[in-house]
Scaffold this motif. Structure first.
Motif, PDB file in Angstrom:
ATOM      1  N   GLU A  38       0.830  -1.205   0.000  1.00 54.04           N
ATOM      2  CA  GLU A  38       0.000   0.000   0.000  1.00 54.04           C
ATOM      3  C   GLU A  38       0.864   1.254   0.000  1.00 54.04           C
ATOM      4  O   GLU A  38       0.556   2.238  -0.692  1.00 54.04           O
ATOM      5  CB  GLU A  38      -0.924  -0.015   1.214  1.00 54.04           C
ATOM      6  N   ARG A  39       1.944   1.235   0.765  1.00 49.80           N
ATOM      7  CA  ARG A  39       2.852   2.379   0.795  1.00 49.80           C
ATOM      8  C   ARG A  39       3.474   2.619  -0.585  1.00 49.80           C
ATOM      9  O   ARG A  39       3.581   3.760  -1.050  1.00 49.80           O
ATOM     10  CB  ARG A  39       3.937   2.164   1.842  1.00 49.80           C
TER      11      ARG A  39
ATOM     12  N   LEU B 251       0.784   4.075  -2.881  1.00 49.66           N
ATOM     13  CA  LEU B 251       0.504   5.470  -2.571  1.00 49.66           C
ATOM     14  C   LEU B 251       1.621   6.381  -3.069  1.00 49.66           C
ATOM     15  O   LEU B 251       1.350   7.492  -3.573  1.00 49.66           O
ATOM     16  CB  LEU B 251       0.318   5.639  -1.058  1.00 49.66           C
ATOM     17  N   GLU B 252       2.866   5.935  -2.934  1.00 50.79           N
ATOM     18  CA  GLU B 252       3.977   6.735  -3.458  1.00 50.79           C
ATOM     19  C   GLU B 252       3.893   6.849  -4.978  1.00 50.79           C
ATOM     20  O   GLU B 252       4.097   7.938  -5.535  1.00 50.79           O
ATOM     21  CB  GLU B 252       5.300   6.093  -3.048  1.00 50.79           C
TER      22      GLU B 252
ATOM     23  N   LEU C  97       1.190   6.575  -6.750  1.00 46.07           N
ATOM     24  CA  LEU C  97       0.020   7.395  -7.048  1.00 46.07           C
ATOM     25  C   LEU C  97       0.350   8.875  -6.910  1.00 46.07           C
ATOM     26  O   LEU C  97      -0.047   9.699  -7.754  1.00 46.07           O
ATOM     27  CB  LEU C  97      -1.120   7.004  -6.101  1.00 46.07           C
ATOM     28  N   ASP C  98       1.098   9.242  -5.893  1.00 45.68           N
ATOM     29  CA  ASP C  98       1.480  10.638  -5.696  1.00 45.68           C
ATOM     30  C   ASP C  98       2.404  11.112  -6.816  1.00 45.68           C
ATOM     31  O   ASP C  98       2.252  12.233  -7.323  1.00 45.68           O
ATOM     32  CB  ASP C  98       2.161  10.789  -4.333  1.00 45.68           C
TER      33      ASP C  98
ATOM     34  N   GLU D 238      -4.836   2.973  -8.986  1.00 43.16           N
ATOM     35  CA  GLU D 238      -6.030   3.181  -8.168  1.00 43.16           C
ATOM     36  C   GLU D 238      -6.830   1.896  -8.030  1.00 43.16           C
ATOM     37  O   GLU D 238      -7.377   1.604  -6.957  1.00 43.16           O
ATOM     38  CB  GLU D 238      -6.888   4.285  -8.791  1.00 43.16           C
TER      39      GLU D 238
ATOM     40  N   LEU E 134      -4.947  -0.373  -5.629  1.00 41.89           N
ATOM     41  CA  LEU E 134      -5.106   0.134  -4.266  1.00 41.89           C
ATOM     42  C   LEU E 134      -6.497  -0.172  -3.730  1.00 41.89           C
ATOM     43  O   LEU E 134      -6.665  -0.520  -2.554  1.00 41.89           O
ATOM     44  CB  LEU E 134      -4.850   1.639  -4.250  1.00 41.89           C
ATOM     45  N   LYS E 135      -7.484  -0.102  -4.586  1.00 44.88           N
ATOM     46  CA  LYS E 135      -8.851  -0.427  -4.178  1.00 44.88           C
ATOM     47  C   LYS E 135      -8.977  -1.898  -3.826  1.00 44.88           C
ATOM     48  O   LYS E 135      -9.604  -2.265  -2.821  1.00 44.88           O
ATOM     49  CB  LYS E 135      -9.822  -0.064  -5.315  1.00 44.88           C
TER      50      LYS E 135
ATOM     51  N   ARG F 199      -7.215  -2.688  -0.452  1.00 45.60           N
ATOM     52  CA  ARG F 199      -7.948  -2.238   0.738  1.00 45.60           C
ATOM     53  C   ARG F 199      -9.248  -2.993   0.947  1.00 45.60           C
ATOM     54  O   ARG F 199      -9.899  -2.799   1.971  1.00 45.60           O
ATOM     55  CB  ARG F 199      -8.242  -0.740   0.612  1.00 45.60           C
TER      56      ARG F 199
END
Length: 295
Positions: A144-145, A148-149, A151-152, A272, A275-276, A279
């Motif tokens: 996940e980390r 997220l990185e 994605l950013d 995305e 990530l979905k 989660r």
């Protein structure tokens, strides 16, 4: 000989001994047990390293709800339900079903090669599940980390491109709308000119051939549009085509990389979606085709 227990004693006349069949069939250990309520024999497949005595008793009671079962050693001592079948097969034992005590003789170890191999595979599977249970949350957090990185980073790369795309879209929309309004104006002027020539300058007899050839020329123009574009001349499609024409024309002038923008957008959508799924534990192991909504 006396067997320990509340109901089972060899001195009672209703208790007798019989042999049960316990052998390997097609590499699996099979116990053949007669069920008292159904008056028939039933085969139970045993997994020595994965099953215990309690599991065996549960399987017997599941097949025949009227069964009261217990496992005893040859010395008459009750075997705990937590005892593995692998440990139980080390020597002969007794299986007590209701008022009948059965003698069970495990097969020779020499015939257990294929079963041992299968048990090793089961053990590997258990170790894998244990490793997954212990390390999966940590792996999820790390994944996940990373997502997220990524994605950013993608959003940072897309931010200037999105601004430039918005400007190009606004300019292309303006030019395409102007073309549509220009066409509307030309048609209005053409209609007014034909009406003026018909009623004030000439008569309908003179203007009828003119209007015919104008209509014929318009039909030729529409057919030429289909030949060149392989699309019917529909106003929304024609407007979209003009929009794309002006958009790509402006992109070349502004040096806007459309291919890179599309690749970044696709990668952003994939991140995305991953990530979905990460989660949502219920969808983590499902194929992507089963998760995506149908159009």
């Amino acid at each position: 000989v006396q067997v320990c227990g509340d109901l089972f004693m060899c001195k009672h006349k209703y208790l007798f001994f019989a042999d049960l069949s316990l052998e390997y069939k097609r590499g699996r250990l099979v116990l053949e047990v007669p069920l008292p309520s159904r008056n028939e024999k039933c085969l139970f497949f045993l997994r020595p390293m994965l099953m215990n005595v309690g599991d065996l008793i549960t399987d017997l009671q599941r097949e025949d709800s009227g069964v009261t079962a217990a496992v005893l050693s040859k010395d008459g001592e009750r075997v705990a339900n937590s005892t593995l079948i692998e440990a139980l097969l080390g020597k002969d034992f007794l299986l007590v079903i209701n008022d009948v005590c059965y003698n069970v003789c495990p097969p020779e170890k020499a015939f257990a090669t294929s079963e041992h191999a299968r048990d090793m595979e089961d053990m590997k599977h258990i170790v894998h599940l244990l490793h997954t249970a212990l390390h999966l949350p940590e792996h999820h957090l790390l994944k996940e980390r990373q997502l997220l990185e990524r994605l950013d980073n993608l959003k940072q790369e897309l931010t200037p491109l999105e601004k430039m795309k918005a400007q190009l879209s606004q300019t292309a929309e303006f030019h395409s709308s102007r073309v549509m309004w220009t066409g509307m104006a030309l048609l209005s002027v053409q209609g007014g000119a034909l009406a003026w020539l018909t009623w004030w300058v000439y008569s309908w007899d003179v203007m009828e051939p003119v209007t015919y050839f104008i209509t014929y020329g318009t039909s030729m123009g529409v057919f030429a549009y289909y030949v060149l574009t392989k699309q019917d001349y529909v106003y929304p499609d024609a407007k979209d085509r003009q929009f794309l024409h002006y958009f790509y024309k402006g992109a070349r002038k502004k040096k806007f990389n459309v291919e890179k923008y599309n690749e970044l957008k696709e990668e952003l959508a994939e991140v995305e979606e991953d990530l979905k799924r990460l989660r949502n534990p219920t969808q983590l192991q499902l194929p992507l085709e089963q998760i995506q909504p149908k159009p």
